[in-house]
Enzyme design. Structure first.
Site, mmCIF file in Angstrom:
data_model
loop_
_atom_site.group_PDB
_atom_site.id
_atom_site.type_symbol
_atom_site.label_atom_id
_atom_site.label_comp_id
_atom_site.label_asym_id
_atom_site.label_seq_id
_atom_site.Cartn_x
_atom_site.Cartn_y
_atom_site.Cartn_z
ATOM 1 N N ARG A 85 30.817 -20.583 0.704
ATOM 2 C CA ARG A 85 29.938 -21.745 0.826
ATOM 3 C C ARG A 85 30.299 -22.687 -0.310
ATOM 4 O O ARG A 85 30.206 -22.328 -1.491
ATOM 5 C CB ARG A 85 28.474 -21.333 0.765
ATOM 6 C CG ARG A 85 27.466 -22.489 0.912
ATOM 7 C CD ARG A 85 26.059 -21.916 1.032
ATOM 8 N NE ARG A 85 25.028 -22.935 1.132
ATOM 9 C CZ ARG A 85 24.221 -23.318 0.145
ATOM 10 N NH1 ARG A 85 24.363 -22.756 -1.071
ATOM 11 N NH2 ARG A 85 23.293 -24.224 0.322
ATOM 12 N N ASN A 162 21.370 -28.724 0.615
ATOM 13 C CA ASN A 162 20.927 -27.559 -0.139
ATOM 14 C C ASN A 162 19.461 -27.670 -0.535
ATOM 15 O O ASN A 162 19.021 -28.714 -1.033
ATOM 16 C CB ASN A 162 21.773 -27.413 -1.414
ATOM 17 C CG ASN A 162 21.380 -26.206 -2.237
ATOM 18 O OD1 ASN A 162 21.614 -25.079 -1.836
ATOM 19 N ND2 ASN A 162 20.754 -26.448 -3.390
ATOM 20 N N GLU A 163 18.685 -26.610 -0.303
ATOM 21 C CA GLU A 163 17.295 -26.494 -0.765
ATOM 22 C C GLU A 163 16.580 -27.844 -0.708
ATOM 23 O O GLU A 163 16.122 -28.369 -1.735
ATOM 24 C CB GLU A 163 17.278 -25.914 -2.180
ATOM 25 C CG GLU A 163 17.908 -24.533 -2.241
ATOM 26 C CD GLU A 163 17.981 -23.927 -3.637
ATOM 27 O OE1 GLU A 163 17.522 -24.591 -4.597
ATOM 28 O OE2 GLU A 163 18.495 -22.807 -3.778
ATOM 29 N N HIS A 229 17.069 -18.608 0.880
ATOM 30 C CA HIS A 229 17.621 -18.303 -0.441
ATOM 31 C C HIS A 229 16.684 -17.311 -1.125
ATOM 32 O O HIS A 229 15.485 -17.569 -1.255
ATOM 33 C CB HIS A 229 17.768 -19.576 -1.274
ATOM 34 C CG HIS A 229 18.812 -20.508 -0.738
ATOM 35 N ND1 HIS A 229 19.177 -21.672 -1.400
ATOM 36 C CD2 HIS A 229 19.580 -20.456 0.379
ATOM 37 C CE1 HIS A 229 20.129 -22.289 -0.694
ATOM 38 N NE2 HIS A 229 20.376 -21.565 0.392
ATOM 39 N N TYR A 231 15.738 -15.306 -4.355
ATOM 40 C CA TYR A 231 15.818 -15.093 -5.792
ATOM 41 C C TYR A 231 14.589 -14.292 -6.228
ATOM 42 O O TYR A 231 14.179 -13.362 -5.548
ATOM 43 C CB TYR A 231 15.954 -16.429 -6.525
ATOM 44 C CG TYR A 231 17.301 -17.088 -6.313
ATOM 45 C CD1 TYR A 231 18.401 -16.714 -7.075
ATOM 46 C CD2 TYR A 231 17.474 -18.067 -5.342
ATOM 47 C CE1 TYR A 231 19.647 -17.299 -6.887
ATOM 48 C CE2 TYR A 231 18.720 -18.660 -5.144
ATOM 49 C CZ TYR A 231 19.799 -18.276 -5.910
ATOM 50 O OH TYR A 231 21.034 -18.849 -5.717
ATOM 51 N N GLU A 258 21.884 -17.944 -0.091
ATOM 52 C CA GLU A 258 22.076 -17.728 -1.524
ATOM 53 C C GLU A 258 21.203 -16.551 -1.908
ATOM 54 O O GLU A 258 20.125 -16.344 -1.339
ATOM 55 C CB GLU A 258 21.626 -18.927 -2.373
ATOM 56 C CG GLU A 258 22.521 -20.128 -2.361
ATOM 57 C CD GLU A 258 22.036 -21.200 -3.355
ATOM 58 O OE1 GLU A 258 21.297 -20.832 -4.310
ATOM 59 O OE2 GLU A 258 22.382 -22.366 -3.178
ATOM 60 N N TRP A 288 25.190 -16.150 -4.948
ATOM 61 C CA TRP A 288 25.324 -17.221 -5.932
ATOM 62 C C TRP A 288 25.723 -16.589 -7.259
ATOM 63 O O TRP A 288 25.030 -15.681 -7.724
ATOM 64 C CB TRP A 288 24.010 -17.988 -6.081
ATOM 65 C CG TRP A 288 24.197 -19.174 -6.980
ATOM 66 C CD1 TRP A 288 24.078 -19.195 -8.339
ATOM 67 C CD2 TRP A 288 24.588 -20.488 -6.592
ATOM 68 N NE1 TRP A 288 24.369 -20.441 -8.828
ATOM 69 C CE2 TRP A 288 24.685 -21.256 -7.764
ATOM 70 C CE3 TRP A 288 24.884 -21.098 -5.367
ATOM 71 C CZ2 TRP A 288 25.043 -22.596 -7.756
ATOM 72 C CZ3 TRP A 288 25.228 -22.431 -5.351
ATOM 73 C CH2 TRP A 288 25.308 -23.170 -6.533
#
Length: 543
Positions: A85, A162-163, A229, A231, A258, A288
């Site tokens: 990516r 992105n985001e 994503h 996290y 991610e 990531w």
């Protein structure tokens, strides 16, 4: 080069809100599809032009900030990835990547036999980050690159932005996302489009999840995939598996676009469950990030040096369910005469270090002209196979087994092109008795019901004073119900009797801890719940 502020607040109310909102998407919403071109979506799965599943296994690379680090693509491929990516900019916040630069990135991806996910990073945190651009601006950037992207549908996925929303009013994400999708389709793009979630990509308020059906239906081609994503908000197995299974059960395409593993000030992500669940559900993941991150702990390679992987890089590339062990090269590259010869079969495994919940397996390595990249250990269940663990080494410890139970295991080898060997010989082993009785509580409920089926949930609690390591839960359905799909464990059913064996990310239950299982089942007539449950052959209380 990422802001940590994208992480959601770590407060109990947020967790409760997410879990409370995790209602199933009741049905898939498949638009009338145009003729498939290149990588596309079929029955909720990402597939290649030939219809073969394509499961992304790769990393993110910050190209727009390090445009001279094109060697990174070759290094990422050499470590086993099938996808990269690539971070780009549309000029709103960072200097725009030119058409010639993007064309070169695509050419480098193709030269290294990688699928290329291209994303605009300027949209990061819109609504909360003052410098962020809009999805509409990102769509205009892609339209400006149409001459470069057209004809690359076999090799390129377009990640619009992105985001593209922060934590401020994340409900505002839905309409601009639909509008950007339609803008690209009206401009003639046939590529698979990827859309990121709000809440800095983590969707901790469930906006993408709750609106995914309508967003997907807005794409007239049906070639749309959602990207979550993961996290520090995703620090428990339940949060991860609940979220992913909501999409899978609705046949809505999703991947982990991610994710990070090292802890930060907001929490400690459960990367082991992310990777195990992605492998079990055959979903893509993209870690990531390769190198050059402002938080060095998230660099997979130190100073862009593939020979200096960080501990995070070793985990992603070479750990259990990692890239080297699970990645399969896109078949589009085999059409030009790529490697089609599978490795030799591994040696028959031998078993040692047998406990009540685990066993160590060792086997003779397979051989291959271009190199063996991974092994898949499977558990035999009659004539069928159940995935146990994937590894790069010629040994593995399988956990989550039930006490005093017989198991049969075998091994496959794979090479970088994804060719799979013949199965090894089998080895059978019986786990030890496991000692004292298990103290447990079970809460069973029906979460959704329709004329010939239903969805259920089982919360399994450890009410004892010591940890449970590996378990088998059993019950009997009273009125002919049959499990059709279950997550959080491996299910088997004989007549009315159901047994569920833990998987790697649910095997351990701490005192006062719990795990949650979800399932769908068929029924006829009434739908009474089970009267009793046993865990490792000990009776559980009903809660």
């Amino acid at each position: 080069m990422r802001s940590r502020t994208r992480t959601a607040p770590r407060v109990a109310a947020v967790v409760a809100a997410l879990l409370g909102l995790l209602l199933p998407l009741l049905s898939s919403a498949t638009p009338a599809q145009a003729a498939a071109t290149g990588i596309h979506i079929s029955d909720g799965r990402l597939v290649e032009g030939n219809g073969n599943d394509f499961v992304m296994r790769g990393v993110n690379h910050a190209h727009t900030w390090y445009p001279n680090q094109t060697q990174s693509l070759a290094d990422i491929k050499a470590l086993g990835a099938n996808t990269v990516r690539v971070v780009l900019a549309d000029g709103h916040r960072w200097t725009a990547n030119s058409a010639s630069d993007v064309a070169n990135v695509i050419a480098q991806c193709k030269a290294n036999r990688l699928i290329c996910v291209l994303e605009v990073h300027d949209t990061t945190g819109y609504g909360e980050e003052a410098a962020a651009g809009t999805l509409d601006q990102a769509a205009d950037y892609w339209i400006g690159l149409k001459s470069v992207l057209e004809g690359q549908e076999n090799y390129v996925v377009i990640n619009i932005g992105n985001e593209p929303w922060g934590n401020t009013n994340p409900a505002g994400w839905t309409d601009p996302t639909i509008a950007a999708i339609k803008k690209l389709r009206n401009a003639g793009f046939a590529h698979t489009i990827m859309v990121d979630a709000p809440n800095w990509g983590q969707d901790w308020q469930g906006v993408m999840r709750d609106n995914a059906k309508s967003v997907y239906a807005a794409d007239p081609t049906g070639n749309l995939i959602f990207s979550i994503h993961m996290y520090s908000f995703y620090d428990t197995a339940q949060e991860i598996t609940d979220y992913l299974n909501t999409f899978v059960n609705a046949e809505l395409p999703i991947l982990i676009g991610e994710f990070g593993g090292p802890p930060d000030q907001y929490g400690d992500p459960d990367e082991d469950t992310m990777m195990a669940a992605a492998q079990q559900l055959r979903l893509g993941y993209l870690a990531w990030s390769w190198s050059g991150n402002t938080d060095p702990i998230l660099d997979l390679a130190v100073n862009f040096n593939a020979d200096q992987l960080s501990s995070w890089g070793q985990r992603v590339f070479n750990g259990a369910n990692g890239i080297a062990a699970t990645s399969k090269e896109a078949t589009i590259y085999a059409s030009g005469g790529g490697d089609t010869t599978p490795p030799t079969a591994p040696g028959t495994p031998t078993a040692s270090e047998v406990t009540s919940s685990s066993v160590k397996l060792v086997w003779a390595a397979a051989t291959d002209a271009t190199g063996v990249t991974g092994y898949d250990v499977v558990r035999m269940d009659g004539t069928s196979e159940v995935a146990a663990i994937s590894t790069t080494a010629a040994s593995a410890t399988v956990t989550g087994l039930a006490p005093a139970t017989s198991y049969t295991f075998a091994v496959y080898a794979r090479d970088a092109a994804g060719n799979r060997s013949q199965r090894s010989g089998t080895v059978s082993v019986t786990t030890s008795s496991g000692g004292s009785s298990t103290a447990c509580g079970v809460a069973y409920r029906v979460t959704n019901e329709w004329p010939d089926g239903f969805q259920g949930e089982i919360v399994l609690r450890n009410t004892g004073s010591s940890a449970i390591n590996g378990w088998t839960l059993r019950w009997t359905f009273p009125d002919g119900q049959r499990v059709s799909n279950l997550w959080g464990g491996t299910a088997a059913q004989s007549g009315a009797e159901v047994s569920v064996t833990s998987v790697s990310y649910t095997a351990s239950i701490a005192p006062a801890g719990s795990v949650t299982l979800g399932f769908t089942a068929t029924k006829s007539g009434t739908n009474p719940g089970p009267a009793a449950f046993t865990l490792n052959d000990s009776a559980c209380s009903l809660t």
